[in-house]
Design a protein around this motif. Structure first.
Motif, PDB file in Angstrom:
ATOM      1  N   VAL A  82      14.420  35.823  82.675  1.00  0.00           N
ATOM      2  CA  VAL A  82      14.849  35.522  82.026  1.00  0.00           C
ATOM      3  C   VAL A  82      15.887  34.402  81.692  1.00  0.00           C
ATOM      4  N   TYR A  83      16.577  34.089  83.303  1.00  0.00           N
ATOM      5  CA  TYR A  83      16.893  32.846  83.100  1.00  0.00           C
ATOM      6  C   TYR A  83      16.077  31.837  83.063  1.00  0.00           C
ATOM      7  N   SER A  84      15.582  31.838  82.995  1.00  0.00           N
ATOM      8  CA  SER A  84      15.029  30.504  82.617  1.00  0.00           C
ATOM      9  C   SER A  84      15.122  30.337  81.144  1.00  0.00           C
ATOM     10  N   TYR A  85      14.646  31.508  80.440  1.00  0.00           N
ATOM     11  CA  TYR A  85      15.742  31.221  78.712  1.00  0.00           C
ATOM     12  C   TYR A  85      16.894  31.448  78.474  1.00  0.00           C
ATOM     13  N   ALA A  86      17.217  32.274  79.649  1.00  0.00           N
ATOM     14  CA  ALA A  86      18.777  30.888  79.344  1.00  0.00           C
ATOM     15  C   ALA A  86      19.498  30.120  79.722  1.00  0.00           C
ATOM     16  N   PHE A  87      18.793  29.364  80.967  1.00  0.00           N
ATOM     17  CA  PHE A  87      18.863  28.135  80.993  1.00  0.00           C
ATOM     18  C   PHE A  87      19.106  26.972  79.678  1.00  0.00           C
ATOM     19  N   ILE A  88      17.165  27.644  78.648  1.00  0.00           N
ATOM     20  CA  ILE A  88      16.872  27.385  77.166  1.00  0.00           C
ATOM     21  C   ILE A  88      18.487  27.095  76.868  1.00  0.00           C
ATOM     22  N   VAL A  89      18.449  28.411  76.258  1.00  0.00           N
ATOM     23  CA  VAL A  89      19.372  28.829  75.325  1.00  0.00           C
ATOM     24  C   VAL A  89      21.162  28.060  75.617  1.00  0.00           C
ATOM     25  N   LEU A  90      21.400  28.309  76.983  1.00  0.00           N
ATOM     26  CA  LEU A  90      22.561  27.877  77.569  1.00  0.00           C
ATOM     27  C   LEU A  90      22.040  25.701  76.999  1.00  0.00           C
ATOM     28  N   PHE A  91      21.691  25.340  77.567  1.00  0.00           N
ATOM     29  CA  PHE A  91      21.742  23.710  77.549  1.00  0.00           C
ATOM     30  C   PHE A  91      21.797  23.064  75.760  1.00  0.00           C
ATOM     31  N   ILE A  92      20.793  24.233  75.521  1.00  0.00           N
ATOM     32  CA  ILE A  92      21.182  23.832  73.766  1.00  0.00           C
ATOM     33  C   ILE A  92      22.541  23.989  73.074  1.00  0.00           C
ATOM     34  N   LEU A  93      22.832  25.327  73.662  1.00  0.00           N
ATOM     35  CA  LEU A  93      24.068  25.945  72.960  1.00  0.00           C
ATOM     36  C   LEU A  93      25.256  24.992  73.489  1.00  0.00           C
ATOM     37  N   GLN A  94      25.570  24.115  75.331  1.00  0.00           N
ATOM     38  CA  GLN A  94      26.556  23.672  75.426  1.00  0.00           C
ATOM     39  C   GLN A  94      26.064  22.256  74.920  1.00  0.00           C
ATOM     40  N   LEU A  95      25.638  21.456  74.284  1.00  0.00           N
ATOM     41  CA  LEU A  95      25.406  20.215  73.518  1.00  0.00           C
ATOM     42  C   LEU A  95      25.349  20.248  72.435  1.00  0.00           C
ATOM     43  N   LEU A  96      25.336  21.308  72.033  1.00  0.00           N
ATOM     44  CA  LEU A  96      25.602  21.912  70.416  1.00  0.00           C
ATOM     45  C   LEU A  96      27.200  21.605  70.192  1.00  0.00           C
ATOM     46  N   ILE A  97      27.385  22.815  70.620  1.00  0.00           N
ATOM     47  CA  ILE A  97      29.081  22.921  71.016  1.00  0.00           C
ATOM     48  C   ILE A  97      30.117  21.977  71.206  1.00  0.00           C
ATOM     49  N   PHE A  98      29.591  21.624  72.103  1.00  0.00           N
ATOM     50  CA  PHE A  98      30.078  19.586  72.233  1.00  0.00           C
ATOM     51  C   PHE A  98      30.045  18.976  71.466  1.00  0.00           C
ATOM     52  N   SER A  99      29.041  18.600  70.960  1.00  0.00           N
ATOM     53  CA  SER A  99      29.193  18.106  69.992  1.00  0.00           C
ATOM     54  C   SER A  99      29.563  18.246  68.632  1.00  0.00           C
ATOM     55  N   PHE A 100      29.575  19.436  68.396  1.00  0.00           N
ATOM     56  CA  PHE A 100      29.753  20.028  66.871  1.00  0.00           C
ATOM     57  C   PHE A 100      31.464  19.924  67.139  1.00  0.00           C
ATOM     58  N   SER A 101      32.041  20.359  68.090  1.00  0.00           N
ATOM     59  CA  SER A 101      34.050  20.553  68.865  1.00  0.00           C
ATOM     60  C   SER A 101      33.927  18.949  68.621  1.00  0.00           C
ATOM     61  N   LEU A 102      33.757  17.605  69.839  1.00  0.00           N
ATOM     62  CA  LEU A 102      34.618  16.563  69.457  1.00  0.00           C
ATOM     63  C   LEU A 102      34.191  15.639  68.159  1.00  0.00           C
ATOM     64  N   LYS A 103      33.124  16.136  67.406  1.00  0.00           N
ATOM     65  CA  LYS A 103      33.338  16.075  66.033  1.00  0.00           C
ATOM     66  C   LYS A 103      34.749  16.228  64.789  1.00  0.00           C
ATOM     67  N   PHE A 104      34.635  17.728  65.260  1.00  0.00           N
ATOM     68  CA  PHE A 104      35.902  17.905  64.816  1.00  0.00           C
ATOM     69  C   PHE A 104      36.865  17.842  65.625  1.00  0.00           C
ATOM     70  N   TYR A 105      36.830  17.679  66.265  1.00  0.00           N
ATOM     71  CA  TYR A 105      38.100  17.077  67.364  1.00  0.00           C
ATOM     72  C   TYR A 105      38.616  15.930  66.643  1.00  0.00           C
ATOM     73  N   GLU A 106      37.948  14.637  66.570  1.00  0.00           N
ATOM     74  CA  GLU A 106      37.808  13.243  65.948  1.00  0.00           C
ATOM     75  C   GLU A 106      38.210  13.491  64.918  1.00  0.00           C
ATOM     76  N   LYS A 107      37.437  13.805  63.545  1.00  0.00           N
ATOM     77  CA  LYS A 107      37.694  14.270  62.056  1.00  0.00           C
ATOM     78  C   LYS A 107      39.288  14.183  62.137  1.00  0.00           C
ATOM     79  N   GLU A 108      39.875  15.954  63.027  1.00  0.00           N
ATOM     80  CA  GLU A 108      41.058  16.391  62.857  1.00  0.00           C
ATOM     81  C   GLU A 108      41.700  15.056  63.666  1.00  0.00           C
TER      82      GLU A 108
END
Length: 112
Positions: A82-108
């Motif tokens: 389960v940890y290997s799948y959680a690591f994959i999901v977490l890596f993807i989520l962190q990159l997406l959330i960081f990217s979308f948050s940064l885009k949102f804050y810069e656009k704001e």
């Protein structure tokens, strides 16, 4: 003035080349990370640093419950894969959330 250090995240896109050599289509998603090279033209100032910090905070806040849930599920199922799948999901989520948050804050800030 120096340019932003976010451009170095773009080098993670090289991992997408592993998909060509290993015939694993899962690595092709790393090509999207090349988008961070566009931050080489952005001037590093206090506002960008504040936005990066807020975006990193958002990504970190998501990481905590994912690992808690993964630990609970691994304990219930008694399966450590389960940890290997959680690591994959977490890596993807962190990159997406960081990217979308940064885009949102810069656009704001551009709209003000």
């Amino acid at each position: 003035m120096k340019s932003s250090w976010l451009k170095y995240l773009g080098f993670l896109g090289i991992l997408g080349l592993l998909g060509i050599f290993t015939d694993n289509i899962g690595f092709y998603g790393f090509f999207g990370i090349f988008g961070f090279f566009f931050y080489s033209k952005v001037i590093n100032d206090e506002r960008l640093e504040a936005n990066v910090n807020k975006s990193a905070r958002n990504a970190f806040v998501v990481a905590l419950p994912v690992f808690v849930i993964a630990t609970i599920v691994a304990g219930i199922l008694k399966d450590l894969s389960v940890y290997s799948y959680a690591f994959i999901v977490l890596f993807i989520l962190q990159l997406l959330i960081f990217s979308f948050s940064l885009k949102f804050y810069e656009k704001e800030l551009r709209e003000k």
